[in-house]
Design a protein around this motif. Structure first.
Motif, PDB file in Angstrom:
ATOM      1  N   CYS A  19      32.512 -37.151   9.334  1.00 49.96           N
ATOM      2  CA  CYS A  19      32.370 -38.493   8.753  1.00 49.96           C
ATOM      3  C   CYS A  19      30.988 -38.996   9.110  1.00 49.96           C
ATOM      4  N   ASN A  20      30.570 -40.009   8.397  1.00 44.06           N
ATOM      5  CA  ASN A  20      29.278 -40.648   8.668  1.00 44.06           C
ATOM      6  C   ASN A  20      29.555 -41.834   9.597  1.00 44.06           C
ATOM      7  N   LYS A  21      29.541 -41.550  10.886  1.00 38.15           N
ATOM      8  CA  LYS A  21      30.015 -42.501  11.898  1.00 38.15           C
ATOM      9  C   LYS A  21      29.041 -43.659  12.095  1.00 38.15           C
ATOM     10  N   VAL A  22      29.594 -44.863  12.231  1.00 41.75           N
ATOM     11  CA  VAL A  22      28.747 -46.012  12.577  1.00 41.75           C
ATOM     12  C   VAL A  22      29.084 -46.570  13.951  1.00 41.75           C
ATOM     13  N   TYR A  27      39.093 -46.957  21.539  1.00 45.85           N
ATOM     14  CA  TYR A  27      40.182 -47.465  20.713  1.00 45.85           C
ATOM     15  C   TYR A  27      40.005 -47.183  19.232  1.00 45.85           C
ATOM     16  N   SER A  28      38.793 -47.008  18.790  1.00 46.44           N
ATOM     17  CA  SER A  28      38.492 -47.081  17.354  1.00 46.44           C
ATOM     18  C   SER A  28      37.361 -46.152  16.940  1.00 46.44           C
ATOM     19  N   LEU A  29      37.379 -45.828  15.661  1.00 40.86           N
ATOM     20  CA  LEU A  29      36.274 -45.108  15.030  1.00 40.86           C
ATOM     21  C   LEU A  29      35.935 -45.837  13.735  1.00 40.86           C
ATOM     22  N   ALA A  30      34.651 -45.998  13.465  1.00 39.80           N
ATOM     23  CA  ALA A  30      34.210 -46.627  12.217  1.00 39.80           C
ATOM     24  C   ALA A  30      33.221 -45.699  11.523  1.00 39.80           C
ATOM     25  N   PHE A  31      33.378 -45.594  10.193  1.00 36.48           N
ATOM     26  CA  PHE A  31      32.522 -44.675   9.431  1.00 36.48           C
ATOM     27  C   PHE A  31      32.376 -45.191   8.005  1.00 36.48           C
ATOM     28  N   HIS A  32      31.324 -44.729   7.336  1.00 37.96           N
ATOM     29  CA  HIS A  32      31.086 -45.160   5.959  1.00 37.96           C
ATOM     30  C   HIS A  32      32.141 -44.574   5.026  1.00 37.96           C
ATOM     31  N   ASP A  33      32.610 -45.408   4.089  1.00 35.38           N
ATOM     32  CA  ASP A  33      33.545 -44.933   3.068  1.00 35.38           C
ATOM     33  C   ASP A  33      32.844 -43.910   2.187  1.00 35.38           C
ATOM     34  N   ILE A  34      33.566 -42.848   1.841  1.00 30.77           N
ATOM     35  CA  ILE A  34      32.978 -41.770   1.034  1.00 30.77           C
ATOM     36  C   ILE A  34      32.691 -42.224  -0.397  1.00 30.77           C
ATOM     37  N   ASN A  35      33.363 -43.275  -0.830  1.00 27.66           N
ATOM     38  CA  ASN A  35      33.210 -43.781  -2.204  1.00 27.66           C
ATOM     39  C   ASN A  35      32.968 -45.294  -2.150  1.00 27.66           C
ATOM     40  N   PRO A  36      31.766 -45.699  -1.718  1.00 27.28           N
ATOM     41  CA  PRO A  36      31.544 -47.115  -1.420  1.00 27.28           C
ATOM     42  C   PRO A  36      31.708 -48.025  -2.627  1.00 27.28           C
ATOM     43  N   GLN A  37      32.332 -49.184  -2.376  1.00 30.28           N
ATOM     44  CA  GLN A  37      32.539 -50.178  -3.434  1.00 30.28           C
ATOM     45  C   GLN A  37      31.704 -51.431  -3.207  1.00 30.28           C
ATOM     46  N   PHE A  69      40.725 -54.646  17.134  1.00 33.69           N
ATOM     47  CA  PHE A  69      40.187 -55.816  16.440  1.00 33.69           C
ATOM     48  C   PHE A  69      38.819 -56.229  16.983  1.00 33.69           C
ATOM     49  N   ARG A  70      38.589 -56.016  18.268  1.00 37.49           N
ATOM     50  CA  ARG A  70      37.238 -56.243  18.785  1.00 37.49           C
ATOM     51  C   ARG A  70      36.246 -55.309  18.094  1.00 37.49           C
ATOM     52  N   ALA A  71      36.656 -54.082  17.864  1.00 39.00           N
ATOM     53  CA  ALA A  71      35.769 -53.115  17.209  1.00 39.00           C
ATOM     54  C   ALA A  71      35.441 -53.556  15.780  1.00 39.00           C
ATOM     55  N   VAL A  72      36.443 -54.072  15.055  1.00 38.19           N
ATOM     56  CA  VAL A  72      36.178 -54.542  13.686  1.00 38.19           C
ATOM     57  C   VAL A  72      35.089 -55.620  13.708  1.00 38.19           C
ATOM     58  N   GLY A  73      35.237 -56.578  14.611  1.00 41.17           N
ATOM     59  CA  GLY A  73      34.242 -57.645  14.714  1.00 41.17           C
ATOM     60  C   GLY A  73      32.876 -57.130  15.135  1.00 41.17           C
ATOM     61  N   LYS A  74      32.891 -56.194  16.074  1.00 38.10           N
ATOM     62  CA  LYS A  74      31.628 -55.656  16.576  1.00 38.10           C
ATOM     63  C   LYS A  74      30.884 -54.869  15.490  1.00 38.10           C
ATOM     64  N   VAL A  75      31.622 -54.114  14.713  1.00 38.02           N
ATOM     65  CA  VAL A  75      31.002 -53.337  13.636  1.00 38.02           C
ATOM     66  C   VAL A  75      30.368 -54.282  12.613  1.00 38.02           C
ATOM     67  N   ALA A  76      31.087 -55.339  12.250  1.00 33.83           N
ATOM     68  CA  ALA A  76      30.509 -56.312  11.300  1.00 33.83           C
ATOM     69  C   ALA A  76      29.218 -56.897  11.870  1.00 33.83           C
ATOM     70  N   GLU A  77      29.246 -57.181  13.156  1.00 34.92           N
ATOM     71  CA  GLU A  77      28.052 -57.726  13.824  1.00 34.92           C
ATOM     72  C   GLU A  77      26.917 -56.706  13.810  1.00 34.92           C
ATOM     73  N   GLU A  78      27.224 -55.491  14.200  1.00 41.20           N
ATOM     74  CA  GLU A  78      26.182 -54.458  14.308  1.00 41.20           C
ATOM     75  C   GLU A  78      25.614 -54.065  12.951  1.00 41.20           C
ATOM     76  N   LEU A  79      26.426 -54.215  11.908  1.00 39.32           N
ATOM     77  CA  LEU A  79      25.934 -53.909  10.563  1.00 39.32           C
ATOM     78  C   LEU A  79      25.085 -55.054   9.997  1.00 39.32           C
ATOM     79  N   VAL A 105      40.870 -50.681   8.298  1.00 42.86           N
ATOM     80  CA  VAL A 105      40.333 -51.949   7.816  1.00 42.86           C
ATOM     81  C   VAL A 105      39.019 -51.648   7.115  1.00 42.86           C
ATOM     82  N   HIS A 106      38.952 -52.040   5.847  1.00 38.53           N
ATOM     83  CA  HIS A 106      37.692 -51.928   5.101  1.00 38.53           C
ATOM     84  C   HIS A 106      36.802 -53.106   5.497  1.00 38.53           C
ATOM     85  N   ILE A 107      35.528 -52.858   5.664  1.00 33.46           N
ATOM     86  CA  ILE A 107      34.531 -53.923   5.800  1.00 33.46           C
ATOM     87  C   ILE A 107      33.563 -53.782   4.632  1.00 33.46           C
TER      88      ILE A 107
END
Ligand code: 5GP
Length: 124
Positions: A19-22, A27-37, A69-79, A105-107
């Motif tokens: 995956c293209n990890k971000v 607790y969590s892994l976040a990565f770019h969607d393969i088919n971005p919308q 849920f902390r990771a979801v918020g952190k990813v939005a912040e870091e992006l 969770v999609h961001i």
């Protein structure tokens, strides 16, 4: 619904497919969607065998729920999405067209995202 550990996100978590990890933590892994919308479209998944939000919030240890849920918020912040705004979304089951039976969770961000749902809904 029983968890099926052959789903694609379980394979990503096990490192069996790339995956293209971000972001990643215990607790969590976040990565770019393969088919971005959207210009930014990232998926955040918990490290655990959970199909949906209902399953996760009912059964996961409190530490994992908090960490996720902390990771979801952190990813939005870091992006860099927080100032301009962004959207989070989690599909569950057939009505929502959930494709992958591992909670995610999609961001979405990077542009004006338009109405939240189908604006043709008439209320019936
Ligand atoms: P759902 O409809 O289940 O909420 O969304 C599943 C998402 O996973 C879709 O946006 C789809 O593009 C994405 N997806 C499916 N397979 C893969 C994959 O192998 N890698 C990545 N990065 N995204 C995937």
């Amino acid at each position: 619904m029983a968890y099926d550990d052959t789903n694609i996100f379980a394979k990503i978590l096990r490192g069996e497919i790339p995956c293209n990890k971000v972001y990643e933590d215990e607790y969590s892994l976040a990565f770019h969607d393969i088919n971005p919308q959207a210009p930014v479209h990232v998926l955040v998944i918990p490290k655990g065998d959970f199909v949906s939000m209902a399953d996760f919030t009912a059964s996961a240890p409190a530490e994992l729920i908090t960490g996720f849920f902390r990771a979801v918020g952190k990813v939005a912040e870091e992006l860099g999405l927080v100032e301009a705004g962004y959207r989070t979304l989690a599909n569950a089951g057939d009505n929502a067209h959930q494709e992958v039976p591992h909670l995610h969770v999609h961001i979405f961000g990077g542009k004006k995202l338009g109405p939240m749902l189908d604006s043709h809904f008439s209320g019936s």
